[in-house]
Design a protein around this motif. Structure first.
Motif, mmCIF file in Angstrom:
data_model
loop_
_atom_site.group_PDB
_atom_site.id
_atom_site.type_symbol
_atom_site.label_atom_id
_atom_site.label_comp_id
_atom_site.label_asym_id
_atom_site.label_seq_id
_atom_site.Cartn_x
_atom_site.Cartn_y
_atom_site.Cartn_z
ATOM 1 N N ARG A 36 49.155 -9.973 -37.588
ATOM 2 C CA ARG A 36 47.878 -9.553 -38.186
ATOM 3 C C ARG A 36 47.128 -8.588 -37.261
ATOM 4 N N PRO A 165 34.574 -11.252 -16.386
ATOM 5 C CA PRO A 165 33.672 -11.142 -15.237
ATOM 6 C C PRO A 165 34.065 -12.059 -14.073
ATOM 7 N N TYR A 168 38.887 -16.518 -13.684
ATOM 8 C CA TYR A 168 39.780 -17.169 -14.651
ATOM 9 C C TYR A 168 40.539 -16.119 -15.463
ATOM 10 N N HIS A 170 43.495 -16.867 -17.801
ATOM 11 C CA HIS A 170 44.548 -17.586 -18.522
ATOM 12 C C HIS A 170 44.373 -17.452 -20.029
ATOM 13 N N LEU A 171 44.389 -16.222 -20.503
ATOM 14 C CA LEU A 171 44.288 -15.979 -21.944
ATOM 15 C C LEU A 171 45.574 -16.416 -22.650
ATOM 16 N N ALA A 178 45.706 -9.277 -28.913
ATOM 17 C CA ALA A 178 44.592 -8.757 -29.718
ATOM 18 C C ALA A 178 43.705 -7.842 -28.886
ATOM 19 N N ILE A 179 43.389 -8.277 -27.680
ATOM 20 C CA ILE A 179 42.489 -7.491 -26.831
ATOM 21 C C ILE A 179 43.130 -6.172 -26.435
ATOM 22 N N ASP B 33 42.713 -21.767 -27.747
ATOM 23 C CA ASP B 33 42.731 -20.310 -27.556
ATOM 24 C C ASP B 33 41.327 -19.780 -27.309
ATOM 25 N N ARG B 36 39.988 -20.785 -23.924
ATOM 26 C CA ARG B 36 40.535 -19.979 -22.825
ATOM 27 C C ARG B 36 39.905 -18.581 -22.805
ATOM 28 N N SER B 37 39.695 -17.998 -23.979
ATOM 29 C CA SER B 37 39.011 -16.694 -24.019
ATOM 30 C C SER B 37 37.574 -16.843 -23.525
ATOM 31 N N CYS B 39 36.408 -19.011 -21.437
ATOM 32 C CA CYS B 39 36.419 -19.228 -19.988
ATOM 33 C C CYS B 39 36.667 -17.909 -19.260
ATOM 34 N N THR B 40 37.578 -17.106 -19.800
ATOM 35 C CA THR B 40 37.877 -15.801 -19.197
ATOM 36 C C THR B 40 36.636 -14.905 -19.177
ATOM 37 N N TYR B 41 35.851 -14.977 -20.253
ATOM 38 C CA TYR B 41 34.713 -14.056 -20.370
ATOM 39 C C TYR B 41 33.373 -14.732 -20.078
ATOM 40 N N LEU B 171 42.137 -10.066 -39.220
ATOM 41 C CA LEU B 171 42.449 -10.674 -37.928
ATOM 42 C C LEU B 171 42.301 -12.192 -38.004
ATOM 43 N N ALA B 172 43.123 -12.910 -37.257
ATOM 44 C CA ALA B 172 42.902 -14.344 -37.064
ATOM 45 C C ALA B 172 41.573 -14.526 -36.325
ATOM 46 N N ARG B 174 40.922 -16.472 -34.011
ATOM 47 C CA ARG B 174 41.225 -16.560 -32.577
ATOM 48 C C ARG B 174 41.332 -15.161 -31.951
ATOM 49 N N ALA B 175 41.931 -14.232 -32.712
ATOM 50 C CA ALA B 175 42.068 -12.854 -32.231
ATOM 51 C C ALA B 175 40.710 -12.160 -32.232
ATOM 52 N N ALA B 178 38.620 -13.257 -29.304
ATOM 53 C CA ALA B 178 39.078 -12.647 -28.048
ATOM 54 C C ALA B 178 38.592 -11.209 -27.933
ATOM 55 N N ILE B 179 38.728 -10.465 -29.020
ATOM 56 C CA ILE B 179 38.337 -9.050 -28.987
ATOM 57 C C ILE B 179 36.835 -8.903 -28.794
ATOM 58 N N ASP B 182 35.869 -9.609 -25.251
ATOM 59 C CA ASP B 182 36.268 -8.504 -24.369
ATOM 60 C C ASP B 182 35.293 -7.330 -24.497
ATOM 61 N N ARG B 183 34.915 -7.007 -25.734
ATOM 62 C CA ARG B 183 33.994 -5.880 -25.923
ATOM 63 C C ARG B 183 32.613 -6.154 -25.322
ATOM 64 N N ARG B 185 31.945 -8.458 -22.810
ATOM 65 C CA ARG B 185 31.871 -9.023 -21.462
ATOM 66 C C ARG B 185 32.848 -8.448 -20.457
#
Lengths: 187, 187
Positions: A36, A165, A168, A170-171, A178-179, B33, B36-37, B39-41, B171-172, B174-175, B178-179, B182-183, B185
């Protein structure tokens, strides 16, 4: 002019959390979610590579369900996305398919969340290469804890890791796919 | 100065493919998912909202597995991400929790892949609001075919839809999560 972009999700050779070379199992949602995202961002093909005949059969069955089975009747948008999916044994088959579709060998781009010794290509650099080029681009994603070092080393370039930022990183591979497609292809 | 950002995934009220208001089931991978996203951002908290006691118990069980059960022993990075997860019945509980954590009501931001009559806030606008503000920001994600129109209308702003180069926009969730993180953060 814009280069066709392909994605491949490898289940072998990848590393586990201890850095050992392993083969991972299949996660169903990796098939749909990345298909997707690939469809949203105009990707020419999405390869799911697994060395096991049985797990390839499972992937084909999932793909069949959404393309021709009951799923196709109830979810048209998923059917369209699943048309991009090719189930193959390994990277060699991915390369052969792209060669036969486009007449050219692709530029192979590795992705990794880990640090490697080789320099990385930035997202703007790869984006410009796609937009100004015509040679096919193949972006490799690893399941588990990522592509094996040998696969990364054999690629033509290594894409910069995705970072937020903090520390971490671990995506889920579905989220990373997707990103990276958004960064490379969003209008 | 930077505003704390929260995410909430609503399973009700959301719409199905026919635009009817429904309650969706839980998808396990939505918990991991998006955690984890998040936590990453560097997200302050991720709420999984479901009106069913039984499905909340399932979410709590998944969360327990990765935070305290066997999963916590074998996957430290997932354990850390799952600390962000709060399982709640509905949006009211999300708002109450943010109020009690921060002492302030959050600015509520709706997301949608569909067209709505109200104007949208661009990603750079919301990013600037986060970076220059201190009032908490709550971003609402809908499962199924998205948040109900009433939820979208009741929010303070509607984020611009994610689009690729073409017309396909399925898009899912989850996707999409994530996107958008990212945009908003990525450094």
């Amino acid at each position: 002019m814009s280069a066709p972009v392909y994605l491949a999700l490898l289940h072998h050779p990848v590393v586990n959390r201890d850095g050992e070379i392993v083969t991972t199992s299949v996660t169903n949602l990796d098939i749909h979610d990345i298909a997707r995202s690939a469809c949203t961002y105009d990707i020419a093909g999405y390869f799911v590579a697994h060395p096991s005949t049985g797990l390839r059969a499972l992937c084909e069955r999932v793909s069949w369900h959404w393309q021709e089975g009951y799923g196709a009747k109830i979810n048209e948008s998923r059917r369209v996305a699943m048309e991009l999916v090719h189930v193959v044994p390994d990277l060699e088959h991915v390369l052969a398919k792209i060669q036969s579709e486009t007449g050219r060998a692709p530029i192979q781009i590795a992705t990794s969340a880990r640090l490697h010794e080789r320099p990385t290509t930035s997202f703007p650099e790869l984006r410009a290469r796609i937009e100004n080029g015509d040679q096919p681009i193949l972006i490799l994603l690893g399941t588990g804890y990522g592509l094996s070092p040998d696969v990364v080393d054999a690629c033509d370039a290594l894409l910069a890791p995705l970072r937020g930022p903090g520390e971490y990183n671990h995506l889920a591979v579905r989220a990373a796919a997707a990103i990276l497609l958004d960064r490379l292809r969003a209008t």
